[in-house]
Design a protein around this motif. Structure first.
Motif, PDB file in Angstrom:
ATOM      1  N   ARG A  91     -18.346 -67.759 -19.809  1.00 40.11           N
ATOM      2  CA  ARG A  91     -17.333 -67.666 -18.757  1.00 40.11           C
ATOM      3  C   ARG A  91     -15.937 -67.486 -19.351  1.00 40.11           C
ATOM      4  O   ARG A  91     -15.128 -66.701 -18.845  1.00 40.11           O
ATOM      5  N   GLN A  92     -15.660 -68.223 -20.425  1.00 40.83           N
ATOM      6  CA  GLN A  92     -14.354 -68.118 -21.064  1.00 40.83           C
ATOM      7  C   GLN A  92     -14.145 -66.733 -21.671  1.00 40.83           C
ATOM      8  O   GLN A  92     -13.058 -66.144 -21.559  1.00 40.83           O
ATOM      9  N   THR A 118     -15.666 -63.949 -20.718  1.00 43.72           N
ATOM     10  CA  THR A 118     -15.548 -62.991 -19.610  1.00 43.72           C
ATOM     11  C   THR A 118     -14.141 -63.028 -19.032  1.00 43.72           C
ATOM     12  O   THR A 118     -13.531 -61.981 -18.763  1.00 43.72           O
ATOM     13  N   LYS A 119     -13.608 -64.230 -18.856  1.00 40.82           N
ATOM     14  CA  LYS A 119     -12.247 -64.383 -18.341  1.00 40.82           C
ATOM     15  C   LYS A 119     -11.242 -63.748 -19.292  1.00 40.82           C
ATOM     16  O   LYS A 119     -10.292 -63.057 -18.861  1.00 40.82           O
ATOM     17  N   LYS A 158     -11.766 -61.277 -21.420  1.00 45.30           N
ATOM     18  CA  LYS A 158     -11.870 -59.812 -21.367  1.00 45.30           C
ATOM     19  C   LYS A 158     -11.192 -59.250 -20.118  1.00 45.30           C
ATOM     20  O   LYS A 158     -10.569 -58.182 -20.167  1.00 45.30           O
ATOM     21  N   ILE A 159     -11.313 -59.971 -19.009  1.00 45.14           N
ATOM     22  CA  ILE A 159     -10.642 -59.530 -17.780  1.00 45.14           C
ATOM     23  C   ILE A 159      -9.133 -59.535 -17.982  1.00 45.14           C
ATOM     24  O   ILE A 159      -8.427 -58.591 -17.592  1.00 45.14           O
ATOM     25  N   GLU A 160      -8.636 -60.597 -18.609  1.00 48.48           N
ATOM     26  CA  GLU A 160      -7.195 -60.689 -18.861  1.00 48.48           C
ATOM     27  C   GLU A 160      -6.734 -59.598 -19.824  1.00 48.48           C
ATOM     28  O   GLU A 160      -5.643 -59.032 -19.662  1.00 48.48           O
ATOM     29  N   THR A 209      -8.111 -56.674 -20.124  1.00 50.97           N
ATOM     30  CA  THR A 209      -8.133 -55.427 -19.348  1.00 50.97           C
ATOM     31  C   THR A 209      -6.892 -55.304 -18.483  1.00 50.97           C
ATOM     32  O   THR A 209      -6.250 -54.242 -18.426  1.00 50.97           O
ATOM     33  N   GLN A 210      -6.562 -56.391 -17.811  1.00 54.72           N
ATOM     34  CA  GLN A 210      -5.383 -56.373 -16.933  1.00 54.72           C
ATOM     35  C   GLN A 210      -4.099 -56.151 -17.717  1.00 54.72           C
ATOM     36  O   GLN A 210      -3.146 -55.543 -17.203  1.00 54.72           O
ATOM     37  N   LEU A 257      -7.529 -53.953 -23.904  1.00 51.65           N
ATOM     38  CA  LEU A 257      -8.951 -53.905 -24.239  1.00 51.65           C
ATOM     39  C   LEU A 257      -9.323 -52.625 -24.992  1.00 51.65           C
ATOM     40  O   LEU A 257     -10.153 -52.652 -25.901  1.00 51.65           O
ATOM     41  N   SER A 312     -25.273 -57.765 -25.286  1.00 55.63           N
ATOM     42  CA  SER A 312     -23.879 -58.194 -25.275  1.00 55.63           C
ATOM     43  C   SER A 312     -23.211 -57.871 -26.612  1.00 55.63           C
ATOM     44  O   SER A 312     -22.058 -57.402 -26.650  1.00 55.63           O
TER      45      SER A 312
END
Length: 254
Positions: free
Chosen positions: A15-16, A18-19, A21-23, A25-26, A30, A66
């Protein structure tokens, strides 16, 4: 209870990551371009470090898909932005692991293509890259005993996972030759040829292949009707060559 705790820790880590990677990307970190990496080396170095942690974490939990995704992202950092960022202490290890991944999945053509795209000097001087290079050469030579011994000489613990995967491929190839060349073998000889250290492992492997083990004589029997028809068509010369190869491998082990 311990297994449940490990699963919980793994889930939390995922979860950490994934979070993170989202950050990334934003924030547009990335997938960098060389120009962007040169303009913001600190930020993109941090992004690279996070992806490297993710790649190692994937292997720790045997999540190969992964791992492949992380390596795909890291290639941009390693290939396109290498000159724009500070050196990574994990780059050579992960490049070596990516080669070993290709080798363990029998992707030989892609292995050579990837290898050719790496700087020759880096390949020649890095123990992380020499490990998969040596394994590939020994595979082509049929020196399976050297591949087996290489498990104890890995440059990082994460390499063991892919070496074990590679040994699984080798065992299946050897097993296929045994089925064609023999009606039966002493169980201990089969274990030696397949690089098993205990009878439980070779018995489990035999069950997977549909072999029959005689517990009284401690003999493994390979033949069934379908296999017999295929075996009858094998030239004697091929059988003799196979036997000689196994004999050489056995001598190298002993």
């Amino acid at each position: 209870m311990h297994a449940l705790h490990r699963q919980q820790v793994c889930s939390d880590d995922n979860r950490q990551l994934t979070k993170a990677k989202i950050e990334l990307t934003q924030a547009g970190l990335l997938v960098p371009s060389p120009t962007e990496a040169a303009a913001h080396p600190k930020e993109f170095s941090m992004a690279r470090d996070i992806l490297e942690v993710g790649a190692f974490h994937s292997l720790k939990h045997k999540e190969v898909d992964s791992f492949d995704r992380y390596i795909g992202l890291l290639r941009v950092f390693y290939q396109d932005c290498h000159a724009s960022l500070p050196p990574s202490k994990n780059e050579e290890a992960l490049l070596g692991l990516s080669l070993l991944r290709l080798l363990s999945s029998n992707s030989i053509s892609q292995f050579h293509t990837t290898l050719e795209n790496l700087p020759p000097n880096l390949v020649a001087n890095s123990p992380f890259l020499q490990h998969p290079v040596n394994l590939e050469r020994w595979l082509m030579e049929g020196s399976y005993s050297k591949v087996w011994k290489a498990r104890k000489e890995v440059p990082r613990e994460e390499y063991i996972f892919f070496v074990d995967e590679l040994m699984g491929t080798i065992r299946r190839e050897i097993a296929s030759c045994e089925e064609k060349a023999y009606d039966s073998l002493p169980l201990s000889d089969a274990a030696t040829l397949l690089f098993f250290n205990d009878m439980e492992s070779v018995s489990a492997f035999a069950a997977e292949r549909g072999w029959q083990i005689n517990p009284t004589t401690q003999t493994v029997h390979f033949t069934n009707k379908a296999e017999q028809a295929a075996k009858d068509a094998i030239p004697k010369k091929a059988t003799i060559t196979s036997n000689l190869q196994f004999a050489k491998e056995l001598e190298s082990i002993v």
